[in-house]
Design a protein around this motif. Sequence first.
Motif, mmCIF file in Angstrom:
data_model
loop_
_atom_site.group_PDB
_atom_site.id
_atom_site.type_symbol
_atom_site.label_atom_id
_atom_site.label_comp_id
_atom_site.label_asym_id
_atom_site.label_seq_id
_atom_site.Cartn_x
_atom_site.Cartn_y
_atom_site.Cartn_z
ATOM 1 N N GLU A 179 0.829 -1.208 0.000
ATOM 2 C CA GLU A 179 0.000 0.000 0.000
ATOM 3 C C GLU A 179 0.863 1.258 0.000
ATOM 4 O O GLU A 179 0.571 2.230 -0.693
ATOM 5 N N THR A 180 1.942 1.230 0.775
ATOM 6 C CA THR A 180 2.838 2.382 0.861
ATOM 7 C C THR A 180 3.521 2.644 -0.472
ATOM 8 O O THR A 180 3.598 3.795 -0.926
ATOM 9 N N LEU A 181 3.996 1.597 -1.134
ATOM 10 C CA LEU A 181 4.651 1.764 -2.432
ATOM 11 C C LEU A 181 3.688 2.297 -3.488
ATOM 12 O O LEU A 181 4.021 3.214 -4.241
ATOM 13 N N VAL A 182 2.490 1.730 -3.532
ATOM 14 C CA VAL A 182 1.484 2.178 -4.498
ATOM 15 C C VAL A 182 1.092 3.630 -4.217
ATOM 16 O O VAL A 182 1.027 4.468 -5.126
ATOM 17 N N PHE A 183 0.851 3.948 -2.953
ATOM 18 C CA PHE A 183 0.437 5.304 -2.586
ATOM 19 C C PHE A 183 1.545 6.314 -2.867
ATOM 20 O O PHE A 183 1.277 7.425 -3.336
ATOM 21 N N ARG A 184 2.790 5.943 -2.597
ATOM 22 C CA ARG A 184 3.908 6.868 -2.843
ATOM 23 C C ARG A 184 3.954 7.253 -4.314
ATOM 24 O O ARG A 184 4.095 8.421 -4.654
ATOM 25 N N LYS A 185 3.811 6.277 -5.196
ATOM 26 C CA LYS A 185 3.823 6.551 -6.631
ATOM 27 C C LYS A 185 2.657 7.464 -7.015
ATOM 28 O O LYS A 185 2.829 8.440 -7.739
ATOM 29 N N LYS A 186 1.454 7.153 -6.502
ATOM 30 C CA LYS A 186 0.274 7.979 -6.794
ATOM 31 C C LYS A 186 0.448 9.394 -6.247
ATOM 32 O O LYS A 186 0.098 10.372 -6.910
ATOM 33 N N ALA A 187 0.958 9.502 -5.029
ATOM 34 C CA ALA A 187 1.108 10.813 -4.384
ATOM 35 C C ALA A 187 2.075 11.700 -5.162
ATOM 36 O O ALA A 187 1.812 12.893 -5.354
ATOM 37 N N LEU A 188 3.182 11.134 -5.608
ATOM 38 C CA LEU A 188 4.142 11.932 -6.370
ATOM 39 C C LEU A 188 3.534 12.413 -7.684
ATOM 40 O O LEU A 188 3.767 13.547 -8.108
ATOM 41 N N GLN A 189 2.705 11.584 -8.320
ATOM 42 C CA GLN A 189 2.028 12.010 -9.543
ATOM 43 C C GLN A 189 1.010 13.107 -9.236
ATOM 44 O O GLN A 189 0.897 14.090 -9.969
ATOM 45 N N ILE A 190 0.286 12.962 -8.122
ATOM 46 C CA ILE A 190 -0.669 13.989 -7.696
ATOM 47 C C ILE A 190 0.051 15.307 -7.453
ATOM 48 O O ILE A 190 -0.404 16.368 -7.874
ATOM 49 N N PHE A 191 1.203 15.262 -6.765
ATOM 50 C CA PHE A 191 1.992 16.478 -6.510
ATOM 51 C C PHE A 191 2.363 17.159 -7.817
ATOM 52 O O PHE A 191 2.199 18.367 -7.974
ATOM 53 N N ASN A 192 2.878 16.373 -8.761
ATOM 54 C CA ASN A 192 3.311 16.942 -10.036
ATOM 55 C C ASN A 192 2.141 17.547 -10.794
ATOM 56 O O ASN A 192 2.241 18.668 -11.297
ATOM 57 N N ASP A 193 1.019 16.831 -10.883
ATOM 58 C CA ASP A 193 -0.159 17.330 -11.591
ATOM 59 C C ASP A 193 -0.704 18.593 -10.932
ATOM 60 O O ASP A 193 -1.024 19.568 -11.606
ATOM 61 N N PHE A 194 -0.803 18.584 -9.610
ATOM 62 C CA PHE A 194 -1.343 19.727 -8.878
ATOM 63 C C PHE A 194 -0.454 20.953 -9.043
ATOM 64 O O PHE A 194 -0.935 22.059 -9.267
#
Length: 90
Positions: free
Chosen positions: A10-25
């Motif tokens: 869950e942590t690995l999947v979320f980390r990848k998603k979070a970094l993409q969210i940061f970049n998009d935002f």
Amino acid sequence: MTIELDTQKETLVFRKKALQIFNDFTEKNGLPEKDRTVIQPYQNGESIIIHVSEDVTKRIQVEVKVTNTVIVMDKIEGSLDIFSHQEKEI
């Protein structure tokens, strides 16, 4: 019945998603990339928190925190004065 999830996965999947969210935002809102946090809540107040910041040498630091209790209070209208130069609506 609560589904038991693998914390590392869950942590690995979320980390990848979070970094993409940061970049998009950041791209969408034109905000500086210096200090960002995303929280993924789970049942019973559990959560994974990703905090990305820039240190004094301009290196990106990623902090991952898994916690068993997160309480989110109601949003307060207004903006903190240290961010007043950044116009944003979230």
